[in-house]
Design a protein around this motif. Structure first.
Motif, PDB file in Angstrom:
ATOM      1  N   ALA A  92     -54.418  25.253 -12.175  1.00 32.19           N
ATOM      2  CA  ALA A  92     -53.684  26.367 -11.557  1.00 32.19           C
ATOM      3  C   ALA A  92     -52.423  25.857 -10.869  1.00 32.19           C
ATOM      4  O   ALA A  92     -52.488  24.941 -10.038  1.00 32.19           O
ATOM      5  CB  ALA A  92     -54.581  27.092 -10.564  1.00 32.19           C
ATOM      6  N   GLY A  93     -51.288  26.428 -11.222  1.00 32.28           N
ATOM      7  CA  GLY A  93     -50.027  26.001 -10.617  1.00 32.28           C
ATOM      8  C   GLY A  93     -49.516  24.677 -11.166  1.00 32.28           C
ATOM      9  O   GLY A  93     -48.509  24.154 -10.691  1.00 32.28           O
ATOM     10  N   ARG A  94     -50.213  24.135 -12.157  1.00 34.14           N
ATOM     11  CA  ARG A  94     -49.825  22.838 -12.714  1.00 34.14           C
ATOM     12  C   ARG A  94     -49.307  22.985 -14.155  1.00 34.14           C
ATOM     13  O   ARG A  94     -49.497  24.016 -14.787  1.00 34.14           O
ATOM     14  CB  ARG A  94     -51.028  21.888 -12.719  1.00 34.14           C
ATOM     15  CG  ARG A  94     -51.389  21.384 -11.339  1.00 34.14           C
ATOM     16  CD  ARG A  94     -52.670  20.579 -11.405  1.00 34.14           C
ATOM     17  NE  ARG A  94     -52.756  19.640 -10.279  1.00 34.14           N
ATOM     18  CZ  ARG A  94     -53.854  18.947  -9.976  1.00 34.14           C
ATOM     19  NH1 ARG A  94     -54.948  19.080 -10.707  1.00 34.14           N
ATOM     20  NH2 ARG A  94     -53.854  18.125  -8.960  1.00 34.14           N
ATOM     21  N   TYR A  95     -48.685  21.925 -14.615  1.00 35.75           N
ATOM     22  CA  TYR A  95     -48.096  21.889 -15.960  1.00 35.75           C
ATOM     23  C   TYR A  95     -48.771  20.787 -16.779  1.00 35.75           C
ATOM     24  O   TYR A  95     -49.055  19.712 -16.254  1.00 35.75           O
ATOM     25  CB  TYR A  95     -46.589  21.617 -15.869  1.00 35.75           C
ATOM     26  CG  TYR A  95     -45.876  22.735 -15.141  1.00 35.75           C
ATOM     27  CD1 TYR A  95     -45.291  23.778 -15.852  1.00 35.75           C
ATOM     28  CD2 TYR A  95     -45.848  22.775 -13.744  1.00 35.75           C
ATOM     29  CE1 TYR A  95     -44.681  24.829 -15.191  1.00 35.75           C
ATOM     30  CE2 TYR A  95     -45.236  23.827 -13.073  1.00 35.75           C
ATOM     31  CZ  TYR A  95     -44.662  24.853 -13.800  1.00 35.75           C
ATOM     32  OH  TYR A  95     -44.065  25.890 -13.149  1.00 35.75           O
ATOM     33  N   VAL A  96     -48.992  21.088 -18.055  1.00 39.13           N
ATOM     34  CA  VAL A  96     -49.518  20.077 -18.979  1.00 39.13           C
ATOM     35  C   VAL A  96     -48.503  19.888 -20.098  1.00 39.13           C
ATOM     36  O   VAL A  96     -47.999  20.877 -20.658  1.00 39.13           O
ATOM     37  CB  VAL A  96     -50.878  20.511 -19.577  1.00 39.13           C
ATOM     38  CG1 VAL A  96     -51.305  19.581 -20.712  1.00 39.13           C
ATOM     39  CG2 VAL A  96     -51.953  20.527 -18.490  1.00 39.13           C
ATOM     40  N   MET A  97     -48.169  18.653 -20.370  1.00 36.48           N
ATOM     41  CA  MET A  97     -47.274  18.339 -21.496  1.00 36.48           C
ATOM     42  C   MET A  97     -47.798  17.086 -22.188  1.00 36.48           C
ATOM     43  O   MET A  97     -48.629  16.369 -21.634  1.00 36.48           O
ATOM     44  CB  MET A  97     -45.826  18.139 -21.011  1.00 36.48           C
ATOM     45  CG  MET A  97     -45.630  16.966 -20.066  1.00 36.48           C
ATOM     46  SD  MET A  97     -43.872  16.650 -19.651  1.00 36.48           S
ATOM     47  CE  MET A  97     -43.467  15.435 -20.938  1.00 36.48           C
ATOM     48  N   PRO A  98     -47.334  16.817 -23.428  1.00 37.24           N
ATOM     49  CA  PRO A  98     -47.764  15.575 -24.083  1.00 37.24           C
ATOM     50  C   PRO A  98     -47.232  14.367 -23.307  1.00 37.24           C
ATOM     51  O   PRO A  98     -46.199  14.459 -22.629  1.00 37.24           O
ATOM     52  CB  PRO A  98     -47.094  15.650 -25.467  1.00 37.24           C
ATOM     53  CG  PRO A  98     -46.651  17.061 -25.645  1.00 37.24           C
ATOM     54  CD  PRO A  98     -46.393  17.599 -24.276  1.00 37.24           C
ATOM     55  N   LEU A 451     -48.992  17.709 -14.374  1.00 35.85           N
ATOM     56  CA  LEU A 451     -47.919  17.643 -13.377  1.00 35.85           C
ATOM     57  C   LEU A 451     -48.079  18.738 -12.328  1.00 35.85           C
ATOM     58  O   LEU A 451     -48.440  19.874 -12.666  1.00 35.85           O
ATOM     59  CB  LEU A 451     -46.565  17.835 -14.069  1.00 35.85           C
ATOM     60  CG  LEU A 451     -46.181  16.748 -15.074  1.00 35.85           C
ATOM     61  CD1 LEU A 451     -45.464  17.334 -16.262  1.00 35.85           C
ATOM     62  CD2 LEU A 451     -45.317  15.709 -14.388  1.00 35.85           C
ATOM     63  N   ASP A 452     -47.761  18.409 -11.089  1.00 40.73           N
ATOM     64  CA  ASP A 452     -47.789  19.407 -10.012  1.00 40.73           C
ATOM     65  C   ASP A 452     -46.459  20.139  -9.882  1.00 40.73           C
ATOM     66  O   ASP A 452     -46.376  21.150  -9.192  1.00 40.73           O
ATOM     67  CB  ASP A 452     -48.128  18.735  -8.669  1.00 40.73           C
ATOM     68  CG  ASP A 452     -49.624  18.485  -8.541  1.00 40.73           C
ATOM     69  OD1 ASP A 452     -50.367  18.869  -9.475  1.00 40.73           O
ATOM     70  OD2 ASP A 452     -50.054  17.912  -7.527  1.00 40.73           O
ATOM     71  N   LEU A 453     -45.409  19.607 -10.492  1.00 37.52           N
ATOM     72  CA  LEU A 453     -44.090  20.240 -10.430  1.00 37.52           C
ATOM     73  C   LEU A 453     -43.593  20.435 -11.861  1.00 37.52           C
ATOM     74  O   LEU A 453     -44.039  19.756 -12.783  1.00 37.52           O
ATOM     75  CB  LEU A 453     -43.108  19.363  -9.639  1.00 37.52           C
ATOM     76  CG  LEU A 453     -43.483  19.068  -8.173  1.00 37.52           C
ATOM     77  CD1 LEU A 453     -42.547  18.009  -7.592  1.00 37.52           C
ATOM     78  CD2 LEU A 453     -43.447  20.333  -7.328  1.00 37.52           C
ATOM     79  N   ASN A 454     -42.642  21.340 -12.029  1.00 37.63           N
ATOM     80  CA  ASN A 454     -42.180  21.734 -13.353  1.00 37.63           C
ATOM     81  C   ASN A 454     -41.073  20.793 -13.862  1.00 37.63           C
ATOM     82  O   ASN A 454     -39.962  20.806 -13.327  1.00 37.63           O
ATOM     83  CB  ASN A 454     -41.669  23.176 -13.278  1.00 37.63           C
ATOM     84  CG  ASN A 454     -41.276  23.724 -14.636  1.00 37.63           C
ATOM     85  OD1 ASN A 454     -41.272  23.002 -15.634  1.00 37.63           O
ATOM     86  ND2 ASN A 454     -40.938  25.001 -14.669  1.00 37.63           N
ATOM     87  N   PRO A 455     -41.339  20.015 -14.911  1.00 37.96           N
ATOM     88  CA  PRO A 455     -40.314  19.085 -15.402  1.00 37.96           C
ATOM     89  C   PRO A 455     -39.114  19.801 -16.022  1.00 37.96           C
ATOM     90  O   PRO A 455     -38.039  19.220 -16.123  1.00 37.96           O
ATOM     91  CB  PRO A 455     -41.062  18.262 -16.455  1.00 37.96           C
ATOM     92  CG  PRO A 455     -42.175  19.143 -16.913  1.00 37.96           C
ATOM     93  CD  PRO A 455     -42.568  19.959 -15.713  1.00 37.96           C
ATOM     94  N   LEU A 456     -39.285  21.066 -16.422  1.00 38.72           N
ATOM     95  CA  LEU A 456     -38.152  21.807 -16.999  1.00 38.72           C
ATOM     96  C   LEU A 456     -37.142  22.173 -15.917  1.00 38.72           C
ATOM     97  O   LEU A 456     -35.948  22.329 -16.187  1.00 38.72           O
ATOM     98  CB  LEU A 456     -38.647  23.078 -17.696  1.00 38.72           C
ATOM     99  CG  LEU A 456     -39.601  22.841 -18.867  1.00 38.72           C
ATOM    100  CD1 LEU A 456     -40.162  24.158 -19.365  1.00 38.72           C
ATOM    101  CD2 LEU A 456     -38.889  22.102 -19.997  1.00 38.72           C
ATOM    102  N   GLU A 457     -37.638  22.289 -14.684  1.00 36.94           N
ATOM    103  CA  GLU A 457     -36.748  22.608 -13.571  1.00 36.94           C
ATOM    104  C   GLU A 457     -35.991  21.355 -13.133  1.00 36.94           C
ATOM    105  O   GLU A 457     -34.837  21.439 -12.697  1.00 36.94           O
ATOM    106  CB  GLU A 457     -37.585  23.160 -12.414  1.00 36.94           C
ATOM    107  CG  GLU A 457     -36.784  23.736 -11.283  1.00 36.94           C
ATOM    108  CD  GLU A 457     -37.695  24.212 -10.149  1.00 36.94           C
ATOM    109  OE1 GLU A 457     -38.872  24.547 -10.407  1.00 36.94           O
ATOM    110  OE2 GLU A 457     -37.219  24.213  -9.009  1.00 36.94           O
ATOM    111  N   ASP A 458     -36.655  20.210 -13.239  1.00 39.04           N
ATOM    112  CA  ASP A 458     -36.053  18.956 -12.789  1.00 39.04           C
ATOM    113  C   ASP A 458     -36.811  17.796 -13.434  1.00 39.04           C
ATOM    114  O   ASP A 458     -37.960  17.530 -13.079  1.00 39.04           O
ATOM    115  CB  ASP A 458     -36.152  18.869 -11.252  1.00 39.04           C
ATOM    116  CG  ASP A 458     -35.446  17.650 -10.692  1.00 39.04           C
ATOM    117  OD1 ASP A 458     -34.905  16.843 -11.476  1.00 39.04           O
ATOM    118  OD2 ASP A 458     -35.438  17.507  -9.446  1.00 39.04           O
TER     119      ASP A 458
END
Ligand SMILES: [Zn+2]
Length: 515
Positions: A92-98, A451-458
């Protein structure tokens, strides 16, 4: 060094090898069934994020993706995973990427076995293509352990060997075919060519054809010690899989001669001269030809699926701004003294040539960046493949950190963050020959980041040291983006790996200052 101190060093190096295969509280799995519940997924293909989504992993493989958005639930198309799991990670509120795949790295044998791999894992790097000189390279040892099925605490290693050495067969086409077959049998995944003898046209053609037949890759560092007219267009046309760096593209635009207008006292063996001159070849580049015939040819080869660019922008950033490079905020705490020693100017060390470096040199490299970066972006926009490779390890370009910087420089070139991530994951996986990874997709390897923060934002949230945010009332806080690096289903705490690196560095420094 005293005997006692020498024994301690041996003991420390044994311990650091052992810690690569040891289990600890900060590492778990692989699990029979691991569920990341309710995360936003950036799948690596360039698709926009979607979530909440459940990602189900069994052993080392992604087995199921379930969308749990309100619309999906209303349509009966999705639904949360309810079957029991051995471990659940709250997404919840997290991001998953390869996981990130760095297509251009070196290890060598200078540093403890767990130093470079820990920096990589602390930055979400789950696979690396390593160029090795021979059997005694750390990467060969670690890859062997991995291929025996040992749980090595490191990214998956893809091995390419340099086309160098005493073997006379390296210099002719028949010999080259034999050597490629032998290297395949020895477990190598590809060949790295840097100048002669691999850049003689007959040898390059033989290597490329045999490597394709054996399912191996061919990576080429073109350049001024190459063989004219083997410019980048000729090299790509010979059937190689990747061209590293910026060399050979400017030369491909020449129409009134085939070589750079070098000074008579130029000597490729003197690195200060070499790195001064190689930037200035871009002053001679014809931009109409660069965006015309050269781009057309390279895009056609790339769309054919074999040719990929690995620009390694970040390895040249110190040439554009040396003061910046020497004062990066992470160097002090995370650079081993032995590595810092190698970065002190030394005529015998590759890349350590800063005996002097002028505003004119930085200007030439700055101009190169102004031409080269947007052109690589145009190549990508026309359908060309570009992937992330850092070439970390030379002057001030630290493992892990440098890979994230490479992604930032792709954004500077004009890539959308979704394109940067696609280059670092799906496309990098194909380029290095591991097409079973790089996408969040059932059937693919569970090499994933949480990830706890959005890599697309930064993209900076991917740095192991996180990002600093300052509130309106002036309070600074450091936020960490990357929580877990998952390699083959093993869940690794990224921050613990970075702390391990800091401890290795502190202990090496302590030992270095003892009598
Ligand atoms: Zn390199």
């Amino acid at each position: 060094m005293t005997l006692r101190c020498a024994m301690m060093m041996v003991l420390l190096s044994l311990m650091s090898s052992a810690s690569l295969t040891a289990q600890s509280d900060s590492v778990g799995g692989p699990y029979d069934r691991l569920v990341i519940r309710g995360a936003t997924v950036i799948d690596g293909t360039g698709s926009p994020p979607v979530g909440p989504m459940d990602v189900v992993i069994e052993g080392g493989t992604i087995v199921e993706l379930r969308r749990t958005t309100p619309v999906d639930l209303a349509q009966g198309a999705g639904g949360a995973v309810r079957a029991p799991a051995d471990r659940v990670i709250d997404g919840a509120g997290r991001y998953v990427m390869p996981g990130i795949i760095d297509a251009h790295t070196h290890m060598g044998s200078l540093l403890p076995d767990d130093y470079i791999p820990s920096l990589w894992l602390a930055h979400g790097i789950t696979a690396v293509r390593v160029f090795v000189a021979g059997e005694d390279d750390q990467a060969v040892r670690l890859a062997r352990l991995q291929r025996r099925g040992e749980a090595v605490l490191a990214p998956r290693i893809v091995l390419y060997r340099f086309w160098r050495g005493d073997d006379p067969r390296l210099w002719n086409a028949d010999g080259a075919r034999e050597v490629v077959r032998e290297w395949k049998a020895a477990g190598l995944d590809g060949i790295k060519i840097s100048g002669k003898p691999g850049l003689f046209p007959d040898v390059l053609a033989a290597i490329s054809v045999e490597a394709a037949a054996q399912g191996m890759g061919v990576a080429v560092h073109d350049g001024q010690d190459g063989v004219a007219p083997m410019n980048a267009v000729a090299v790509a046309g010979a059937g190689v899989t990747t061209i590293e760096h910026h060399y050979g593209y400017a030369e491909s635009t020449f129409r009134d001669r085939t070589v750079q207008d070098l000074d008579p006292d130029y000597n490729y063996g003197e690195e200060l001269k070499r790195f001064r001159a190689t930037a200035r070849v871009w002053d001679e580049a014809d931009l109409d030809v660069l965006y015309g015939d050269v781009l057309d040819t390279l895009v056609a080869l790339s769309r054919g699926g074999r040719f990929t660019m690995v620009p390694t922008f970040s390895v040249y950033e110190d040439q554009t701004d040396l003061a910046r490079a020497r004062n990066l905020p992470w160097l002090e705490a995370y650079t081993m003294p032995a590595l810092m020693d190698r970065w002190t100017p030394n005529p015998e060390v590759h890349g350590s040539f800063y005996f002097e470096w002028t505003s004119g040199d930085e200007g030439a490299w700055g101009r190169l960046f102004l031409k080269w970066l947007p052109w690589v972006n145009a190549f990508k926009n026309r359908g060309g493949l570009v992937v992330v490779g850092s070439d970390t390890g030379t002057s001030y370009h630290l493992y892990g950190f440098g890979t994230i910087r490479e992604m930032e420089l792709m954004q500077r070139a004009g890539f959308h963050p979704l394109e940067v991530i696609r280059s670092a994951t799906m496309e990098s996986a194909r380029a290095v020959g591991t097409p079973d990874a790089g996408v969040v997709r059932p059937g693919y390897r569970a090499d994933l980041l949480v990830l706890d923060l959005n890599p697309l934002e930064d993209l900076k949230v991917l740095y192991g040291t996180g990002v600093e945010r300052v509130s309106r009332d002036g309070v600074a806080t450091v936020q960490h983006g990357l929580t877990y690096t998952i390699v083959g289903g093993r869940v690794i705490e990224a921050q613990e790996r970075l702390a391990h690196v800091a401890a290795l560095v502190a202990s090496a420094r302590h030992n270095a200052t003892r009598p």
